[in-house]
Enzyme design. Structure first.
Site, mmCIF file in Angstrom:
data_model
loop_
_atom_site.group_PDB
_atom_site.id
_atom_site.type_symbol
_atom_site.label_atom_id
_atom_site.label_comp_id
_atom_site.label_asym_id
_atom_site.label_seq_id
_atom_site.Cartn_x
_atom_site.Cartn_y
_atom_site.Cartn_z
ATOM 1 N N HIS A 178 0.823 -1.244 -0.023
ATOM 2 C CA HIS A 178 -0.039 0.092 0.128
ATOM 3 C C HIS A 178 0.988 1.297 -0.079
ATOM 4 C CE1 HIS A 178 -2.756 3.036 1.193
ATOM 5 N NE2 HIS A 178 -3.849 2.236 0.978
ATOM 6 N N ASP B 58 -7.947 -4.693 -0.013
ATOM 7 C CA ASP B 58 -8.488 -5.358 -1.213
ATOM 8 C C ASP B 58 -8.319 -6.768 -1.265
ATOM 9 O OD1 ASP B 58 -9.388 -2.929 -2.930
ATOM 10 O OD2 ASP B 58 -7.022 -2.566 -2.954
#
Length: 411
Positions: A304, A363
């Site tokens: 991320h 996700d």
């Protein structure tokens, strides 16, 4: 006492104010550099640049912390519902019982969309992606609320409520149109999440009974996706809003940005990756492909921009995923979950991923939950937009209330 950083350019020293953050890193104010030093700062992707002051969301990526208005995301996901978190983001405090009841009633009251909007849907071909339909439909709301083309501060609250209320209705309509089914109207006695599931899966001849496990899971997913600082879509909304554009146009720009595969479309990419891996026995092969800089394969759902630790949202979703699959009788026979769990375990022990601080992100498990709920992959980003609309509106409202707000103009 004020603190300053010193910047030396061509032998001349410039003193730059250091702004104290209420929490997290302090900030060097470079707003006068171009005027005083005759040069600009260069920061592709705004990796080290704060574009605004905000009190909505705080992230400590190194420690894996996410807070909304001071409340930890795990506590909100476990103890709150989505509209309670929406109220928190917009107003800055959790609502009292009376405030919550009034807020939910207003959202329910504004959930209908103008009947003429139905004609817009008919202009799309049946194969249109639901995000394309949703983007156009949200932008078209500007035509139904011409009074907001020149909005005032008194309009901020009602505008936020209207947007939060109508987005799930438009999202469900986008899905229904894409599969050739009649639109289903909101059923206001249902709560926010139940109402959306009702509009998605009921038909005029079949009532949809909401599974409480699925409802609670979707409520958590919405909370976990509600806001996340100045990400691509939120920054897009702020930039559009800084010009004075009406709020419906601003939210449509956020939807467009969210649609990108590097942003809102990542959970669909995770599902495709897990399907490509196919079986746990092939995980080492794909781990090796991910390490090979000459191989185009990417390990989706890991890493991320902000988090250099385990994404706290992913930790909640991992347990939520197991709860949903257990309730649906799929816990021990869902191949995607088995591959995901083993892939995570192997990657977290691998020095390549440890050194690069690549951990599962939000996700990684959300797509598996959606698939188990019966939500098709083309709707994944649409659901993300439903949740993130709350954050977009909170950020839009905060921007317009900021006395230092200026039109955005990168150099």
């Amino acid at each position: 006492d004020s603190e300053f950083a010193e910047l030396k350019i061509r032998g001349k020293i410039f003193k730059l104010p250091i702004l104290k953050a209420s929490i997290g890193e302090d900030v060097i104010d470079i707003s006068r550099v171009s005027a005083e030093a005759d040069c600009f700062t260069y920061d592709p992707g705004f990796m080290s640049t704060a574009s605004c002051q905000s009190t909505i969301t705080y992230i400590d990526g190194d420690k894996g912390i996410l807070r909304h208005r001071g409340y930890d995301i795990k506590d909100l996901a476990e103890k709150s519902d989505f509209l309670e978190v929406a109220y928190l983001l917009i107003y800055g405090e959790l609502p009292s019982g009376e405030q919550y009841n009034n807020f939910t009633k207003q959202v329910a009251h504004h959930s209908l969309v103008n009947e003429r909007l139905h004609y817009l849907f008919q202009t799309f071909c049946s194969s249109s992606h639901p995000m394309a339909i949703m983007l156009a439909a949200v932008g078209s709301l500007s035509a139904f609320y011409p009074d907001l083309l020149n909005f005032k501060e008194a309009d901020y609250e009602l505008t936020a409520i209207r947007m939060i209320a109508k987005i799930p209705t438009i999202a469900a309509m986008s899905y229904k149109y894409s599969i050739g089914q009649p639109f289903i109207y909101p059923d206001n006695p249902l709560d926010f999440t139940e109402n959306f599931l009702h509009m998605m899966f009921a038909t005029p001849c079949t009532k949809y009974t909401v599974n409480p496990i699925i409802k609670n899971a979707l409520n958590k997913i919405f909370i976990l996706h509600a806001d996340h600082e100045q990400n691509a879509s939120t920054s897009t909304v702020r930039i559009a809003g800084s010009s004075g554009a009406n709020p419906f146009a601003c939210i449509s720009t956020g939807i467009a940005s969210l649609w990108g595969p590097a942003h809102g479309g990542a959970n669909e990419a995770v599902i495709n990756m897990l399907k490509e891996i196919g079986s746990s026995e092939y995980i080492p092969k794909y781990i090796a492909k991910a390490k090979d800089k000459n191989d185009p394969f990417r390990l989706m759902g890991f890493g991320h921009r902000v988090y250099k630790n385990y994404d706290p949202r992913a930790a909640v979703l991992k347990e939520t995923c197991k709860e949903v699959l257990k309730a649906l009788g799929q816990l021990d026979n869902n191949p995607l979950l088995q591959i995901a769990i083993e892939l995570e375990a192997i990657a977290l022990k691998d020095e390549y991923f440890i050194e690069r601080k690549l951990y599962p992100n939000v996700d990684f498990y959300s797509g598996i939950i959606y698939k188990a709920m019966g939500i098709p992959s083309q709707m994944f980003t649409v659901l993300f937009a439903i949740a993130r609309t709350v954050g977009w509106m909170a950020q839009w409202k905060e921007m317009h209330e900021d006395p230092e707000q200026k039109i955005s103009r990168p150099r």
